[in-house]
Every structure is written in structure tokens, then in C-alpha cells.
Design a protein around this motif. Structure first.
Motif, PDB file in Angstrom:
ATOM      1  N   ALA A   1       0.845  -1.200   0.000  1.00  0.00           N
ATOM      2  CA  ALA A   1       0.000   0.000   0.000  1.00  0.00           C
ATOM      3  C   ALA A   1       0.875   1.242   0.000  1.00  0.00           C
ATOM      4  CB  ALA A   1      -0.927  -0.026   1.217  1.00  0.00           C
ATOM      5  N   LEU A   2       1.480   1.519  -1.164  1.00  0.00           N
ATOM      6  CA  LEU A   2       2.368   2.673  -1.284  1.00  0.00           C
ATOM      7  C   LEU A   2       1.706   3.736  -2.140  1.00  0.00           C
ATOM      8  CD1 LEU A   2       5.648   0.772  -2.158  1.00  0.00           C
ATOM      9  CD2 LEU A   2       4.949   1.533   0.085  1.00  0.00           C
ATOM     10  N   ARG A   3       2.043   4.985  -1.832  1.00  0.00           N
ATOM     11  CA  ARG A   3       1.602   6.035  -2.734  1.00  0.00           C
ATOM     12  C   ARG A   3       2.718   7.056  -2.904  1.00  0.00           C
ATOM     13  NH1 ARG A   3      -0.080  10.785  -0.470  1.00  0.00           N
ATOM     14  NH2 ARG A   3      -0.463  10.764   1.749  1.00  0.00           N
ATOM     15  N   LYS A   4       2.696   7.711  -4.057  1.00  0.00           N
ATOM     16  CA  LYS A   4       3.730   8.684  -4.376  1.00  0.00           C
ATOM     17  C   LYS A   4       3.682   9.842  -3.389  1.00  0.00           C
ATOM     18  CE  LYS A   4       5.228   8.209  -9.072  1.00  0.00           C
ATOM     19  NZ  LYS A   4       4.993   8.528 -10.457  1.00  0.00           N
ATOM     20  N   ASN A   5       4.876  10.284  -2.987  1.00  0.00           N
ATOM     21  CA  ASN A   5       4.931  11.352  -1.998  1.00  0.00           C
ATOM     22  C   ASN A   5       6.074  12.309  -2.350  1.00  0.00           C
ATOM     23  OD1 ASN A   5       4.154  12.678   0.418  1.00  0.00           O
ATOM     24  ND2 ASN A   5       5.788  11.668   1.528  1.00  0.00           N
TER      25      ASN A   5
ATOM     26  N   TYR B   1       8.174   7.430  -2.182  1.00  0.00           N
ATOM     27  CA  TYR B   1       6.927   6.747  -1.869  1.00  0.00           C
ATOM     28  C   TYR B   1       6.687   6.709  -0.375  1.00  0.00           C
ATOM     29  CZ  TYR B   1       6.663   5.386  -6.696  1.00  0.00           C
ATOM     30  OH  TYR B   1       6.559   5.421  -8.056  1.00  0.00           O
TER      31      TYR B   1
ATOM     32  N   CYS C   1       4.551   4.691   2.575  1.00  0.00           N
ATOM     33  CA  CYS C   1       3.770   3.511   2.910  1.00  0.00           C
ATOM     34  C   CYS C   1       2.568   3.973   3.727  1.00  0.00           C
ATOM     35  CB  CYS C   1       4.621   2.529   3.706  1.00  0.00           C
ATOM     36  SG  CYS C   1       3.687   1.141   4.337  1.00  0.00           S
ATOM     37  N   THR C   2       1.387   3.666   3.225  1.00  0.00           N
ATOM     38  CA  THR C   2       0.192   4.125   3.925  1.00  0.00           C
ATOM     39  C   THR C   2      -0.109   3.263   5.157  1.00  0.00           C
ATOM     40  OG1 THR C   2      -1.146   2.875   2.365  1.00  0.00           O
ATOM     41  CG2 THR C   2      -0.881   5.207   1.930  1.00  0.00           C
TER      42      THR C   2
ATOM     43  N   GLN D   1       8.669   6.265   4.686  1.00  0.00           N
ATOM     44  CA  GLN D   1       8.846   6.719   3.311  1.00  0.00           C
ATOM     45  C   GLN D   1      10.248   6.471   2.806  1.00  0.00           C
ATOM     46  OE1 GLN D   1       8.613  10.952   2.499  1.00  0.00           O
ATOM     47  NE2 GLN D   1       8.100  11.425   4.597  1.00  0.00           N
TER      48      GLN D   1
END
Ligand code: ZN
Length: 89
Positions: free
Chosen positions: A15-19, A28, A30-31, A36
């Protein structure tokens, strides 16, 4: 969207999103655990490929055959061949 198989280095979650970005590379987050990191999948993949090219060069496989086997560009193979041959030439 490009499918990736990246996972968090801390908790293993995907569950990663660009940051944002750092040094031109996507960062990235990690939610799951808020960890990160910068992921650079191309670099280690290339290192493995180059190591394989150098091994094949030692086995006296032709440069064109190496290109076919590894998918590395011929100019790159030629460059690595020159490097592994040393300054004796
Ligand atoms: Zn995580």
C-alpha cells in the motif's frame, strides 16, 4: 496506470503512494506504517545485467550474442568489454 510490485522496506505492505520527489526520483510513502523511501528499481536491475555481461565477456561470448542474451545495448556491451579488458590495450 503502471503496475508495480514494490513493497515497503519496513512492513512489507504494498500500500504505497507517491509522496513527492528526491534527487529526481519518486519518493513513496507507505500508507500502512508511514515509512517513506525512494525506490530505484532500474539501478539494481542494471547492476545485475552488467554483471551478467561481464561474466559472458570472460567466457569469450561474442558481443552480439551478449546483446541477444541480456538485452543490453551493444554500445554498453562494448563499453564494458573495454573496461574489463583493462588499460593493456
Ligand atoms: Zn510500511
Amino acid at each position: 496506470m503502471i503496475q508495480t510490485t514494490m513493497s515497503c522496506g519496513k512492513c512489507g505492505s504494498t500500500a504505497l503512494r507517491k509522496n513527492g520527489h528526491s534527487h529526481g526520483q519518486a519518493k513513496y510513502l507507505c500508507t500502512a506504517c508511514r515509512h517513506q523511501a525512494v525506490f530505484a528499481p532500474a539501478a539494481p536491475r542494471k547492476a545485475v545485467q552488467y554483471a551478467q555481461v561481464e561474466k559472458l565477456l570472460l567466457e569469450r561470448v561474442s558481443q552480439r550474442a551478449i546483446v541477444r542474451l541480456t538485452g543490453v545495448a551493444r554500445m554498453t556491451v562494448a563499453k564494458l568489454a573495454k573496461k574489463s579488458a583493462g588499460p593493456a590495450e
